[in-house]
Every structure is written in C-alpha cells, then in structure tokens.
Scaffold this motif. Structure first.
Motif, PDB file in Angstrom:
ATOM      1  N   THR A  93      31.519   5.574 -41.732  1.00 36.64           N
ATOM      2  CA  THR A  93      32.368   6.612 -41.221  1.00 36.64           C
ATOM      3  C   THR A  93      31.906   6.088 -39.662  1.00 36.64           C
ATOM      4  O   THR A  93      30.988   6.320 -39.616  1.00 36.64           O
ATOM      5  N   PRO A  94      33.471   7.044 -38.527  1.00 33.67           N
ATOM      6  CA  PRO A  94      32.973   7.166 -37.279  1.00 33.67           C
ATOM      7  C   PRO A  94      31.046   8.370 -37.754  1.00 33.67           C
ATOM      8  O   PRO A  94      30.463   7.890 -36.254  1.00 33.67           O
ATOM      9  N   LEU A  95      31.347   8.924 -38.111  1.00 34.15           N
ATOM     10  CA  LEU A  95      29.840   9.610 -37.819  1.00 34.15           C
ATOM     11  C   LEU A  95      28.946   9.070 -38.782  1.00 34.15           C
ATOM     12  O   LEU A  95      27.128   9.084 -37.578  1.00 34.15           O
ATOM     13  N   LYS A  96      28.765   8.313 -39.715  1.00 30.41           N
ATOM     14  CA  LYS A  96      27.375   7.909 -40.145  1.00 30.41           C
ATOM     15  C   LYS A  96      27.393   6.819 -38.294  1.00 30.41           C
ATOM     16  O   LYS A  96      26.362   6.132 -38.602  1.00 30.41           O
ATOM     17  N   PHE A  97      28.115   6.060 -38.540  1.00 32.08           N
ATOM     18  CA  PHE A  97      27.818   4.463 -37.436  1.00 32.08           C
ATOM     19  C   PHE A  97      27.580   4.977 -36.034  1.00 32.08           C
ATOM     20  O   PHE A  97      26.659   4.903 -35.328  1.00 32.08           O
ATOM     21  N   ALA A  98      27.726   6.670 -35.491  1.00 28.97           N
ATOM     22  CA  ALA A  98      27.154   7.148 -34.540  1.00 28.97           C
ATOM     23  C   ALA A  98      25.171   7.774 -34.495  1.00 28.97           C
ATOM     24  O   ALA A  98      25.225   7.191 -33.739  1.00 28.97           O
ATOM     25  N   LYS A  99      25.789   7.970 -36.103  1.00 30.70           N
ATOM     26  CA  LYS A  99      24.229   9.048 -36.333  1.00 30.70           C
ATOM     27  C   LYS A  99      23.153   7.397 -36.228  1.00 30.70           C
ATOM     28  O   LYS A  99      22.197   7.807 -35.364  1.00 30.70           O
ATOM     29  N   PHE A 100      24.219   6.332 -36.663  1.00 27.74           N
ATOM     30  CA  PHE A 100      22.612   4.656 -36.998  1.00 27.74           C
ATOM     31  C   PHE A 100      23.213   3.873 -35.079  1.00 27.74           C
ATOM     32  O   PHE A 100      21.255   4.235 -34.635  1.00 27.74           O
ATOM     33  N   LEU A 101      23.781   4.597 -34.577  1.00 27.58           N
ATOM     34  CA  LEU A 101      23.237   4.265 -33.124  1.00 27.58           C
ATOM     35  C   LEU A 101      22.698   5.088 -32.120  1.00 27.58           C
ATOM     36  O   LEU A 101      21.588   4.235 -31.598  1.00 27.58           O
ATOM     37  N   GLN A 102      22.769   6.102 -32.611  1.00 28.58           N
ATOM     38  CA  GLN A 102      22.006   7.238 -31.907  1.00 28.58           C
ATOM     39  C   GLN A 102      20.434   6.878 -32.577  1.00 28.58           C
ATOM     40  O   GLN A 102      19.035   7.215 -32.054  1.00 28.58           O
ATOM     41  N   GLY A 103      20.445   6.521 -33.603  1.00 27.23           N
ATOM     42  CA  GLY A 103      18.341   5.900 -34.649  1.00 27.23           C
ATOM     43  C   GLY A 103      18.015   5.138 -33.815  1.00 27.23           C
ATOM     44  O   GLY A 103      17.027   4.732 -33.075  1.00 27.23           O
ATOM     45  N   VAL A 104      18.946   3.749 -33.020  1.00 30.90           N
ATOM     46  CA  VAL A 104      18.949   2.750 -32.426  1.00 30.90           C
ATOM     47  C   VAL A 104      17.909   2.489 -30.991  1.00 30.90           C
ATOM     48  O   VAL A 104      17.301   2.354 -30.913  1.00 30.90           O
ATOM     49  N   LYS A 105      18.753   3.445 -30.514  1.00 28.70           N
ATOM     50  CA  LYS A 105      18.857   4.076 -28.681  1.00 28.70           C
ATOM     51  C   LYS A 105      17.306   4.495 -29.454  1.00 28.70           C
ATOM     52  O   LYS A 105      16.027   5.054 -28.058  1.00 28.70           O
ATOM     53  N   ALA A 106      17.245   5.714 -30.318  1.00 27.57           N
ATOM     54  CA  ALA A 106      15.801   6.305 -30.202  1.00 27.57           C
ATOM     55  C   ALA A 106      14.639   5.558 -30.568  1.00 27.57           C
ATOM     56  O   ALA A 106      13.078   5.539 -30.743  1.00 27.57           O
ATOM     57  N   GLY A 107      15.166   4.288 -30.993  1.00 33.24           N
ATOM     58  CA  GLY A 107      14.239   3.309 -31.027  1.00 33.24           C
ATOM     59  C   GLY A 107      13.302   3.386 -32.974  1.00 33.24           C
ATOM     60  O   GLY A 107      12.311   2.957 -33.616  1.00 33.24           O
ATOM     61  N   GLU A 108      14.398   3.999 -33.655  1.00 32.54           N
ATOM     62  CA  GLU A 108      13.959   4.787 -35.091  1.00 32.54           C
ATOM     63  C   GLU A 108      13.619   3.086 -35.919  1.00 32.54           C
ATOM     64  O   GLU A 108      12.777   3.014 -37.107  1.00 32.54           O
ATOM     65  N   PHE A 109      13.831   1.851 -35.554  1.00 31.41           N
ATOM     66  CA  PHE A 109      14.316   0.652 -36.192  1.00 31.41           C
ATOM     67  C   PHE A 109      13.454  -0.677 -35.846  1.00 31.41           C
ATOM     68  O   PHE A 109      13.660  -1.686 -36.367  1.00 31.41           O
ATOM     69  N   ASP A 110      12.748   0.142 -34.547  1.00 35.24           N
ATOM     70  CA  ASP A 110      11.689  -0.956 -33.778  1.00 35.24           C
ATOM     71  C   ASP A 110      10.382  -1.699 -34.635  1.00 35.24           C
ATOM     72  O   ASP A 110      10.564  -2.950 -34.592  1.00 35.24           O
ATOM     73  N   HIS A 111      10.244  -1.313 -35.809  1.00 41.24           N
ATOM     74  CA  HIS A 111       9.196  -1.916 -36.441  1.00 41.24           C
ATOM     75  C   HIS A 111       9.769  -2.496 -37.399  1.00 41.24           C
ATOM     76  O   HIS A 111       9.323  -3.222 -37.617  1.00 41.24           O
ATOM     77  N   LEU A 112      11.007  -2.763 -37.312  1.00 40.54           N
ATOM     78  CA  LEU A 112      11.832  -3.971 -37.935  1.00 40.54           C
ATOM     79  C   LEU A 112      11.330  -4.720 -37.352  1.00 40.54           C
ATOM     80  O   LEU A 112      12.324  -6.058 -38.245  1.00 40.54           O
ATOM     81  N   THR A 113      11.442  -5.362 -36.297  1.00 38.22           N
ATOM     82  CA  THR A 113      11.789  -6.128 -35.336  1.00 38.22           C
ATOM     83  C   THR A 113      10.548  -6.943 -34.708  1.00 38.22           C
ATOM     84  O   THR A 113       9.825  -7.621 -34.189  1.00 38.22           O
ATOM     85  N   ASP A 114       8.877  -6.025 -35.099  1.00 41.69           N
ATOM     86  CA  ASP A 114       7.679  -5.861 -34.951  1.00 41.69           C
ATOM     87  C   ASP A 114       7.259  -7.339 -36.105  1.00 41.69           C
ATOM     88  O   ASP A 114       7.054  -8.038 -36.792  1.00 41.69           O
ATOM     89  N   LEU A 115       7.063  -8.683 -35.397  1.00 41.67           N
ATOM     90  CA  LEU A 115       7.042  -9.693 -35.822  1.00 41.67           C
ATOM     91  C   LEU A 115       5.511 -10.199 -36.096  1.00 41.67           C
ATOM     92  O   LEU A 115       4.914 -11.218 -36.517  1.00 41.67           O
ATOM     93  N   THR A 116       4.727  -9.372 -35.772  1.00 39.90           N
ATOM     94  CA  THR A 116       2.745  -9.565 -35.694  1.00 39.90           C
ATOM     95  C   THR A 116       2.499  -9.009 -36.852  1.00 39.90           C
ATOM     96  O   THR A 116       1.081  -8.704 -37.412  1.00 39.90           O
ATOM     97  N   THR A 117       3.505  -8.237 -38.215  1.00 38.43           N
ATOM     98  CA  THR A 117       3.094  -7.398 -39.062  1.00 38.43           C
ATOM     99  C   THR A 117       3.463  -7.976 -40.254  1.00 38.43           C
ATOM    100  O   THR A 117       4.417  -9.548 -40.033  1.00 38.43           O
TER     101      THR A 117
END
Length: 63
Positions: free
Chosen positions: A39-63
């Motif tokens: 849905t547009p609302l869920k997509f907007a919330k996902f984008l907000q999370g991306v911008k806030a760095g909520e998923f940055d740990h998923l790209t950490d290749l050192t762990t």
C-alpha cells in the motif's frame, strides 16, 4: 509506467517502482517478473525507515 531512481546507472541493475490500481509495485529490473506489491502508506513508512537509517545494519558487511 515503471520508474527508477535518477541515481541509477545507465544499465538495468536497479529497483523500479510504479503505482497501479491503488498499490505501489516494486521490482528488480533484471528480474522483472518478480513484483512486490504494497500500500502507499506502508511504502511511505518503509521509505521513512530507510531515510532514518533503520535498515543500515543490514548492509554492514563486517559482522
């Protein structure tokens, strides 16, 4: 019409997005048959999370 980020390179390795029938659809350009719908609302919330760095740990290749 599918759209991709202006930051994408000229090749076809990117995520594309479009609005269709009240939903947001996403696909990987090189595997276009696999489409994620939300849905547009869920997509907007996902984008907000991306911008806030909520998923940055998923790209950490050192762990």
């Amino acid at each position: 019409m599918w759209q991709k980020s202006s930051y994408s390179s000229a090749n076809d390795e990117c995520v594309e997005v479009r609005a269709l029938d009240g939903l947001v659809e996403l696909r990987e350009s090189d595997t276009g048959a696999v489409i994620v719908r939300t849905t547009p609302l869920k997509f907007a919330k996902f984008l907000q999370g991306v911008k806030a760095g909520e998923f940055d740990h998923l790209t950490d290749l050192t762990t």
